[in-house]
Design a protein around this motif. Structure first.
Motif, PDB file in Angstrom:
ATOM      1  N   ASN A   1      -1.330   8.688   8.586  1.00 40.67           N
ATOM      2  CA  ASN A   1      -0.738   7.771   9.572  1.00 40.67           C
ATOM      3  C   ASN A   1      -1.765   6.836  10.190  1.00 40.67           C
ATOM      4  OD1 ASN A   1       1.858   8.742   9.249  1.00 40.67           O
ATOM      5  ND2 ASN A   1       1.654  10.244  10.890  1.00 40.67           N
TER       6      ASN A   1
ATOM      7  N   ASP B   1      -5.271   7.060  -1.631  1.00 39.98           N
ATOM      8  CA  ASP B   1      -4.459   5.928  -1.202  1.00 39.98           C
ATOM      9  C   ASP B   1      -4.386   4.885  -2.322  1.00 39.98           C
ATOM     10  OD1 ASP B   1      -4.200   7.093   1.312  1.00 39.98           O
ATOM     11  OD2 ASP B   1      -5.930   6.027   2.114  1.00 39.98           O
TER      12      ASP B   1
ATOM     13  N   TYR C   1       0.829  -1.195   0.000  1.00 40.28           N
ATOM     14  CA  TYR C   1       0.000   0.000   0.000  1.00 40.28           C
ATOM     15  C   TYR C   1       0.863   1.244   0.000  1.00 40.28           C
ATOM     16  CZ  TYR C   1       0.965  -0.515   5.008  1.00 40.28           C
ATOM     17  OH  TYR C   1       1.580  -0.684   6.222  1.00 40.28           O
ATOM     18  N   ASP C   2       0.252   2.334  -0.417  1.00 34.94           N
ATOM     19  CA  ASP C   2       0.824   3.679  -0.326  1.00 34.94           C
ATOM     20  C   ASP C   2      -0.285   4.528   0.273  1.00 34.94           C
ATOM     21  OD1 ASP C   2       2.245   6.008  -0.522  1.00 34.94           O
ATOM     22  OD2 ASP C   2       2.048   6.192  -2.691  1.00 34.94           O
ATOM     23  N   ILE C   3      -0.184   4.787   1.562  1.00 39.54           N
ATOM     24  CA  ILE C   3      -1.235   5.480   2.303  1.00 39.54           C
ATOM     25  C   ILE C   3      -0.625   6.703   2.969  1.00 39.54           C
ATOM     26  CG2 ILE C   3      -2.905   5.281   4.183  1.00 39.54           C
ATOM     27  CD1 ILE C   3      -2.991   2.261   3.604  1.00 39.54           C
TER      28      ILE C   3
ATOM     29  N   SER D   1       5.945  -1.270   3.634  1.00 40.16           N
ATOM     30  CA  SER D   1       4.544  -1.393   3.243  1.00 40.16           C
ATOM     31  C   SER D   1       4.313  -2.468   2.193  1.00 40.16           C
ATOM     32  CB  SER D   1       4.039  -0.044   2.723  1.00 40.16           C
ATOM     33  OG  SER D   1       4.796   0.357   1.606  1.00 40.16           O
TER      34      SER D   1
ATOM     35  N   ARG E   1      -4.687   5.692   8.941  1.00 36.70           N
ATOM     36  CA  ARG E   1      -5.099   4.664   7.974  1.00 36.70           C
ATOM     37  C   ARG E   1      -3.948   3.691   7.692  1.00 36.70           C
ATOM     38  NH1 ARG E   1      -7.136   9.152   5.317  1.00 36.70           N
ATOM     39  NH2 ARG E   1      -5.675   8.860   3.596  1.00 36.70           N
ATOM     40  N   ARG E   2      -2.727   4.205   7.656  1.00 31.72           N
ATOM     41  CA  ARG E   2      -1.562   3.348   7.412  1.00 31.72           C
ATOM     42  C   ARG E   2      -1.372   2.353   8.560  1.00 31.72           C
ATOM     43  NH1 ARG E   2       1.617   7.023   5.664  1.00 31.72           N
ATOM     44  NH2 ARG E   2       2.412   7.673   7.683  1.00 31.72           N
ATOM     45  N   ARG E   3      -1.524   2.804   9.802  1.00 37.26           N
ATOM     46  CA  ARG E   3      -1.413   1.890  10.954  1.00 37.26           C
ATOM     47  C   ARG E   3      -2.518   0.836  10.923  1.00 37.26           C
ATOM     48  NH1 ARG E   3      -0.130   6.712  13.617  1.00 37.26           N
ATOM     49  NH2 ARG E   3      -2.267   6.913  14.363  1.00 37.26           N
TER      50      ARG E   3
END
Length: 93
Positions: free
Chosen positions: A16, A62, A11-13, A36, A18-20
């Motif tokens: 922070n 995203d 992923y490329d989010i 990622s 949403r990434r976690r």
């Protein structure tokens, strides 16, 4: 019985939070991961469920990818690793 396949997910989010959340979804099902990008052995149904779960939390800017590798794909590891006798972790030297 469902057949396991090798998947590469990533992923490329930008956010922070949403990434976690994506990390918490993918980490338990990954054999290996780097930042990622995740290397997972999953059934097709499991891969679909993970993708669905991830897309529910993504924003339109995203990005998510899931690549099913061919069944005859051989995994490669760069470097050497030692598995400690008392731990389930891989230590890279």
């Amino acid at each position: 019985m469902a057949r396991l396949r090798q998947y590469v997910m990533g992923y490329d989010i930008g956010c922070n939070r949403r990434r976690r959340r994506a990390l918490r979804i993918l980490r338990p099902c990954a054999d290996l991961y780097q930042d990622s990008v995740f290397d997972c052995r999953l059934t097709a149904d499991e891969a679909d469920a993970i993708q669905q779960s991830l897309t529910e939390h993504l924003d339109e800017q995203d990005a998510l990818f899931c690549i099913a590798l061919p069944e005859a794909t051989q995994s490669w590891q760069l470097g050497t690793g030692l598995e400690p006798l008392t731990a389930g972790l891989l230590v890279i030297e």
